[in-house]
Design a protein around this motif. Structure first.
Motif, PDB file in Angstrom:
ATOM      1  N   UNK A   1       0.838  -1.208   0.000  1.00 47.85           N
ATOM      2  CA  UNK A   1       0.000   0.000   0.000  1.00 47.85           C
ATOM      3  C   UNK A   1       0.867   1.250   0.000  1.00 47.85           C
ATOM      4  N   UNK A   2       1.891   1.240   0.866  1.00 50.75           N
ATOM      5  CA  UNK A   2       2.752   2.414   0.984  1.00 50.75           C
ATOM      6  C   UNK A   2       3.525   2.670  -0.301  1.00 50.75           C
ATOM      7  N   UNK A   3       4.117   1.599  -0.830  1.00 52.01           N
ATOM      8  CA  UNK A   3       4.976   1.767  -1.995  1.00 52.01           C
ATOM      9  C   UNK A   3       4.204   2.240  -3.205  1.00 52.01           C
ATOM     10  N   UNK A   4       2.932   1.890  -3.275  1.00 49.52           N
ATOM     11  CA  UNK A   4       2.161   2.208  -4.464  1.00 49.52           C
ATOM     12  C   UNK A   4       1.052   3.219  -4.222  1.00 49.52           C
ATOM     13  N   UNK A   5       0.970   3.712  -3.004  1.00 43.33           N
ATOM     14  CA  UNK A   5      -0.033   4.738  -2.706  1.00 43.33           C
ATOM     15  C   UNK A   5      -1.463   4.277  -2.927  1.00 43.33           C
ATOM     16  N   UNK A   6      -1.744   3.024  -2.564  1.00 43.75           N
ATOM     17  CA  UNK A   6      -3.109   2.515  -2.751  1.00 43.75           C
ATOM     18  C   UNK A   6      -3.703   2.102  -1.401  1.00 43.75           C
ATOM     19  N   UNK A   7      -5.006   2.013  -1.354  1.00 38.19           N
ATOM     20  CA  UNK A   7      -5.667   1.476  -0.164  1.00 38.19           C
ATOM     21  C   UNK A   7      -5.830  -0.026  -0.343  1.00 38.19           C
ATOM     22  N   UNK A   8      -7.027  -0.445  -0.704  1.00 35.67           N
ATOM     23  CA  UNK A   8      -7.237  -1.880  -0.886  1.00 35.67           C
ATOM     24  C   UNK A   8      -6.690  -2.291  -2.249  1.00 35.67           C
ATOM     25  N   UNK A   9      -5.929  -3.331  -2.289  1.00 33.70           N
ATOM     26  CA  UNK A   9      -5.346  -3.785  -3.558  1.00 33.70           C
ATOM     27  C   UNK A   9      -5.532  -5.273  -3.799  1.00 33.70           C
ATOM     28  N   UNK A  10      -5.922  -6.018  -2.800  1.00 31.39           N
ATOM     29  CA  UNK A  10      -6.025  -7.449  -3.024  1.00 31.39           C
ATOM     30  C   UNK A  10      -6.864  -8.140  -1.983  1.00 31.39           C
ATOM     31  N   UNK A  11      -7.449  -9.243  -2.407  1.00 35.76           N
ATOM     32  CA  UNK A  11      -8.249 -10.048  -1.497  1.00 35.76           C
ATOM     33  C   UNK A  11      -7.594 -11.408  -1.351  1.00 35.76           C
ATOM     34  N   UNK A  12      -7.125 -11.702  -0.150  1.00 39.40           N
ATOM     35  CA  UNK A  12      -6.514 -12.981   0.189  1.00 39.40           C
ATOM     36  C   UNK A  12      -5.186 -13.212  -0.553  1.00 39.40           C
ATOM     37  N   UNK A  13      -4.158 -12.535  -0.084  1.00 37.75           N
ATOM     38  CA  UNK A  13      -2.805 -12.742  -0.609  1.00 37.75           C
ATOM     39  C   UNK A  13      -2.286 -14.041  -0.003  1.00 37.75           C
ATOM     40  N   UNK A  14      -2.087 -15.025  -0.868  1.00 36.01           N
ATOM     41  CA  UNK A  14      -1.802 -16.366  -0.382  1.00 36.01           C
ATOM     42  C   UNK A  14      -0.321 -16.601  -0.152  1.00 36.01           C
ATOM     43  N   UNK A  15       0.497 -16.142  -1.079  1.00 36.16           N
ATOM     44  CA  UNK A  15       1.919 -16.497  -1.007  1.00 36.16           C
ATOM     45  C   UNK A  15       2.718 -15.584  -1.935  1.00 36.16           C
ATOM     46  N   UNK A  16       4.041 -15.798  -1.972  1.00 36.01           N
ATOM     47  CA  UNK A  16       4.898 -15.043  -2.877  1.00 36.01           C
ATOM     48  C   UNK A  16       5.912 -15.973  -3.502  1.00 36.01           C
ATOM     49  N   UNK A  17       6.439 -15.538  -4.647  1.00 36.51           N
ATOM     50  CA  UNK A  17       7.598 -16.194  -5.243  1.00 36.51           C
ATOM     51  C   UNK A  17       8.573 -15.086  -5.633  1.00 36.51           C
ATOM     52  N   UNK A  18       9.849 -15.453  -5.751  1.00 35.89           N
ATOM     53  CA  UNK A  18      10.869 -14.445  -6.046  1.00 35.89           C
ATOM     54  C   UNK A  18      11.728 -14.915  -7.214  1.00 35.89           C
ATOM     55  N   UNK A  19      12.137 -13.973  -8.043  1.00 38.27           N
ATOM     56  CA  UNK A  19      13.002 -14.295  -9.162  1.00 38.27           C
ATOM     57  C   UNK A  19      13.793 -13.044  -9.504  1.00 38.27           C
TER      58      UNK A  19
END
Lengths: 609, 367
Positions: free
Chosen positions: B74-92
């Motif tokens: 939210x902070x980095x992109x200046x948004x409020x709600x952006x997603x519903x149920x963030x499950x996981x992440x991957x990195x590359x």
């Protein structure tokens, strides 16, 4: 009750002399009301009545009617979606909905979805503030909402056709009939509503997707005078709903929810010299199918059937004392994807004593005990009274203990259902002042509610969600209600109504305001009639509310409308109406991330004949 | 907690908001980063938020544990709600891929700044359907998807073209693909079962993008680890008591050269383990809140727990410390608990977002 008794008594006294049907049997404009407990044994409570003129100005659902005309606050998952109330800061299962004398809160979740009730088919909607479990059973903690169908026995035959069309391809048709011939009376209303409900989300490029709904409601009510001492009454209500469930700003809804409710009750009223006895039998069914993917044939389901038998006996003991008692039996049978097919039997025993101490002072005392096959219920009581000073002032006081039964979900949900739950228990006290000058009325109420053993679902040690009696809540607040009516000359009339509620509803564990309970809520409406033309304006203010992890902004929203009515020949009368909802095109959410409709137009044609 | 319960109780038991939980205060807004790599050298916690509440978030805790920043997307992109149920992440490389299950999308960010780079899929789009976990192999992304949770026959693994950030193909798989793990040119996908209980782990060949092997284990394979010798360890929960068909949990060791089971460790019939972690020849897992430690050379399961009384929603081990996400009541802010594995003591507890369910480590940005 007096009025009903008078009505019945009068009706019965003349019915014996009837020999022919060609003459009106019934010339007084009296009606038989469905639930006499609302008038009697309730002097210490604030009772607000919304009549048909107000009902006709509201939209399709009970939610909008009450949001704009009462102190109830609603959480609506998008327009037309599931809607639940917070009455005096209580939760969704702490408002009892009473349909012609019967509690219709869902045994599955303890709640009523106020978007499954079309107020148009009722004679009146009453809002009784404060606890009423002694009379109305489970969930009557914040208060109760009463849906009433009156029966008119005087000879008459009236018909009503309504057709409406508006924004988002919203269509509704309604046919109503009202008939009486002295001995028999019936009325029914059938209603179909459908809407694409694809309103634009203001301030975004999105629309409300997957929000379409349609529903059919049918109400049929009848009364038949058997003899000079006996009356039969039948009430029926059906709701067949089919909704897609809209998403929110960051998800898109994909699901669909069908729910059906069928409710029928038959009552036999028998009059004695100083007593009345009533035997009521009722059959209630509710069922839902939930499609996680609306395009799939796979769904989960749930349903519950309730059989109710109630015997009520009311007797005038002396000039000062009157006693009402009733014995009620409920058999519940559930079925569904998530709880097998449990059954439950409940019996309740209630006694209410009314003491008219003097012309100006009357009080009621009531006790109720419920016995259930699955849990033990508390003994609940109510004490309420009114002291009137002169013609203009009344002081009302009530104190009561109330309860909310654990629901089928709480008990039997697999996995997690907990058979060790006890009913939620609540004590409250309410002090009201009533000021009346002619058509001007002002109510001011202050109350305190302490609720204990509230049920919350939490994950337990083995990763299963399970309910337990762990929450306690303290609520206090202040409510003001002002109603004015001014007839100006002969053809003009102004009515003004305003409500304000200040509500503090705190979790005792955290001392924080509960989520989705505004500290401040207010509404006001004004209606003006000049000859054929009617104008109205409604305004609603809802203060900010806490939500999980944040706060939701408050909002103000207004509706305005105009009607033109004219009598044609004979009884035929038409009325054209146009309503602008969300007049100022305000962006608002009453549940987080679920925007409500932008400005929209609804038109309607009403024919009475 | 099994998601099915969560979903169903969301839908039916609490279809109407009950309004009886309290707010935990507004999110603590972090100080904006002073350089372009605000979120390097720290722990990333992905917080699901509530299903249908749209309050997914990501938390950052600096490696020295001195700094906690919540809602960094939210902070980095200046948004409020952006997603519903963030499950996981991957990195590359410099990219982070946030799998947002109910929003049917993957948010691609710069992993060190969390500035949004692109979005794949989204509400109402067809790229994903209930995406769960993502892994990267052979220059492609592999995302497990449940499809319709009620439908056992529409589950798939979406293959992402990481150049165009689009879905190249969908590989049909059995019901409930969940965790994914990459070894060389293979993607192992645990078919945990979604709303039900499945019993196998499949191997997808990252050249042909087809299912090359299926390894049968026990009901509910819920976590995968590789040891230093290149063996795959699979932990299965077994079916819990509420199914009224309780089965025992199981740990399996797989020889990845031929994808066969070489060891089977059976739990007792009422033990349902989860959250397998691995470091330096030691496996860690949780049974009903107790954490067990086992040497990969051991022929038996350990008898004694090393840490007890946890309530983790995810768990991982790094540099001799155990990191556990406590989702509390799943409606208020969760916590990251850090234990020192040399003496099994609780080092610290940091408040994160709502429903923390995945923990990762972000190193130094390449400057």
């Amino acid at each position: 009750m007096k009025r009903a008794i008078t009505a019945i008594a009068f009706l019965l006294s003349i019915s014996g002399h009837v020999s022919a049907q060609d003459k009106p049997l019934w010339e007084l404009d009296e009606v038989v009301v469905s639930d006499t407990r609302l008038k009697n044994y309730t002097e210490g409570h604030k009772l607000s009545r919304l009549k048909d003129s107000t009902i006709q100005r509201s939209g399709t659902f009970l939610t909008a009617l009450l949001a704009f005309n009462s102190n109830l606050y609603f959480k609506e998952n998008g327009f037309g979606m599931v809607s639940s109330p917070a009455f005096r800061g209580t939760n969704a299962s702490h408002t009892a909905v009473i349909w012609n004398g019967i509690n219709i809160n869902s045994p599955l979740n303890g709640q009523v979805d106020f978007n499954t009730i079309n107020p148009f088919n009722y004679s009146s909607v009453d809002i009784r503030s404060g606890g009423g479990s002694v009379q109305f059973g489970t969930g009557a903690i914040g208060g109760s909402v009463h849906l009433n169908n009156d029966l008119r026995f005087e000879t008459h035959f009236d018909n009503r056709i309504l057709a409406g069309y508006g924004s988002f391809d919203t269509k509704k048709v309604n046919y109503g009939q009202n008939f009486g011939n002295g001995r028999w009376s019936h009325n029914f209303g059938i209603n179909y509503t459908t809407s694409d409900n694809d309103y634009k989300y203001l301030e975004t490029d999105n629309r409300n997707r997957n929000g379409e709904f349609q529903n059919v409601t049918l109400n049929f009510n009848a009364g038949y005078v058997l003899s000079d001492k006996n009356l039969l009454r039948l009430y029926h209500q059906s709701f067949i709903g089919d909704r897609n469930l809209s998403g929110n700003l960051v998800t898109q809804g994909r699901s669909r929810y069908e729910d059906n409710h069928y409710r029928t009750q038959l009552e036999w009223v028998s009059l004695g010299k100083t007593s009345t006895s009533k035997l009521k039998l009722a059959y209630l069914y509710e069922g839902f199918n939930y499609f996680e993917n609306k395009d799939s044939a796979i769904f989960s389901e749930g349903n519950v059937t309730t059989l109710l038998a109630r015997y009520a006996y009311d007797i005038k003991l002396s000039d000062a004392f009157r006693l009402n008692s009733f014995l009620e039996y409920n058999h519940f049978k559930g079925g569904g994807s998530s709880f097998g097919d449990p059954q439950r039997n409940d019996v309740s025993l209630t006694a209410l004593l009314k003491h008219e101490v003097s012309e100006v002072f009357v009080y009621n005392f009531g006790l109720r005990k419920d016995f259930s096959s699955d849990f033990s219920s508390p003994l609940v009581f109510s004490l309420d009274g009114e002291y009137t000073v002169g013609d203009h002032y009344g002081l009302q006081l009530s104190a009561s203990r109330n309860f909310r039964m654990p629901t089928f979900n709480d008990f039997y949900w697999k996995p997690g259902g907990n058979l060790d739950l006890v009913p939620e228990s609540s004590y409250q006290i309410d002090l009201g002042q009533r000021l009346e000058f002619g058509a001007a009325r002002f109510n001011l109420n202050g109350y305190y509610i302490a609720t204990d053993d509230m049920i919350r679902w939490l994950p337990n040690g083995s990763d299963i969600w399970s309910p337990s009696n762990i929450d306690a809540v303290r609520i206090y607040g202040l409510e003001g209600e002002l109603a004015l009516a001014y007839p100006i000359q002969r053809k003009q009339n102004i009515e003004f109504k305003a409500n304000y509620a200040y509500t503090v509803s705190e979790d005792l564990a955290t001392d924080k305001q509960l989520i989705y309970v505004p500290f401040h809520k207010a509404n006001a409406s004004i209606a003006y009639n000049l000859s054929h033309v009617g104008l109205f304006y409604q305004h609603l203010y809802t203060g900010p509310v806490s939500i999980i992890g944040g706060e939701l902004e408050g909002y103000q929203v207004a509706n305005a409308g105009i009607t033109y009515s004219q009598k044609l020949k004979g009884k035929l009368q038409y009325s054209l109406g146009l309503t602008l909802n969300n007049l100022f095109n305000t962006y608002y959410e009453n549940v987080a991330l679920r925007p409500m409709p932008n400005r929209n137009i609804q038109t309607q044609l009403l024919l009475n004949f | 907690m099994r998601l099915k319960q969560f979903v169903l109780s969301t839908v039916a038991a609490a279809l109407l908001l009950t309004g009886c939980s309290t707010d935990d205060g507004a999110p603590v807004l972090p100080e904006p980063g002073t350089d372009s790599a605000a979120y390097e050298n720290g722990i990333i916690v992905v917080n699901e938020g509530g299903i249908t509440n749209g309050n997914a978030s990501v938390s950052f805790i600096s490696d020295d544990l001195s700094e906690v920043q919540n809602a960094i997307f939210n902070t980095a992109n200046g948004v409020d709600a952006w997603g519903d149920t963030a499950q996981s992440m991957a990195f590359d490389g410099d990219f982070g891929y946030i799998v947002v299950s109910y929003s049917q999308k993957i948010e691609i960010v710069n992993r060190y700044t969390f500035e949004s780079i692109a979005t794949i899929g989204g509400p109402g789009k067809s790229e994903f359907l209930n995406p769960r976990y993502m892994a990267i192999a052979n220059g492609k992304g592999y995302v497990s998807n449940w499809g319709d949770p009620e439908n056992p026959d529409d589950d798939f693994v979406a293959v992402i073209n990481l150049e165009s950030n689009s879905v190249a193909t969908k590989i049909p798989v059995g019901e409930g693909p969940e965790r994914v793990l990459v070894k060389d040119n293979s993607i192992y996908v645990a078919l945990e079962g979604g709303y039900n209980f499945n019993t196998s782990v499949i191997r997808i060949d990252a050249t042909s993008d087809t299912v090359a092997d299926s390894i049968t284990v026990a009901e509910g394979p819920n976590s995968l680890q590789l040891d230093a010798e290149g063996n795959l360890w699979i932990l299965s929960s077994g079916k819990p008591a509420y199914t009224e068909d309780e089965t025992a949990g199981q740990l399996n060791k797989i020889d990845t050269s031929n994808n066969t089971v070489t060891e089977t460790y059976a739990f007792s019939s009422t033990e349902h383990p989860g959250y397998l972690a691995y470091e330096d020849g030691l496996l860690y897992y949780s049974v009903a809140g107790s954490i067990f430690k086992m040497d990969v050379s051991s022929m038996t399961l350990p008898g004694e727990a090393t840490i007890t009384g946890t309530r983790f929603y995810d768990m991982t081990v790094k540099d001799g410390k155990l990191y556990g996400a406590d989702a509390k009541d799943f409606a208020s802010k969760g916590a990251l608990e850090i234990y020192d594995l040399s003496d099994n003591s609780l080092v610290t507890t940091k408040e994160v977002g709502i429903n923390p369910g995945a923990i990762y480590f972000n190193g130094s940005a390449v400057k």
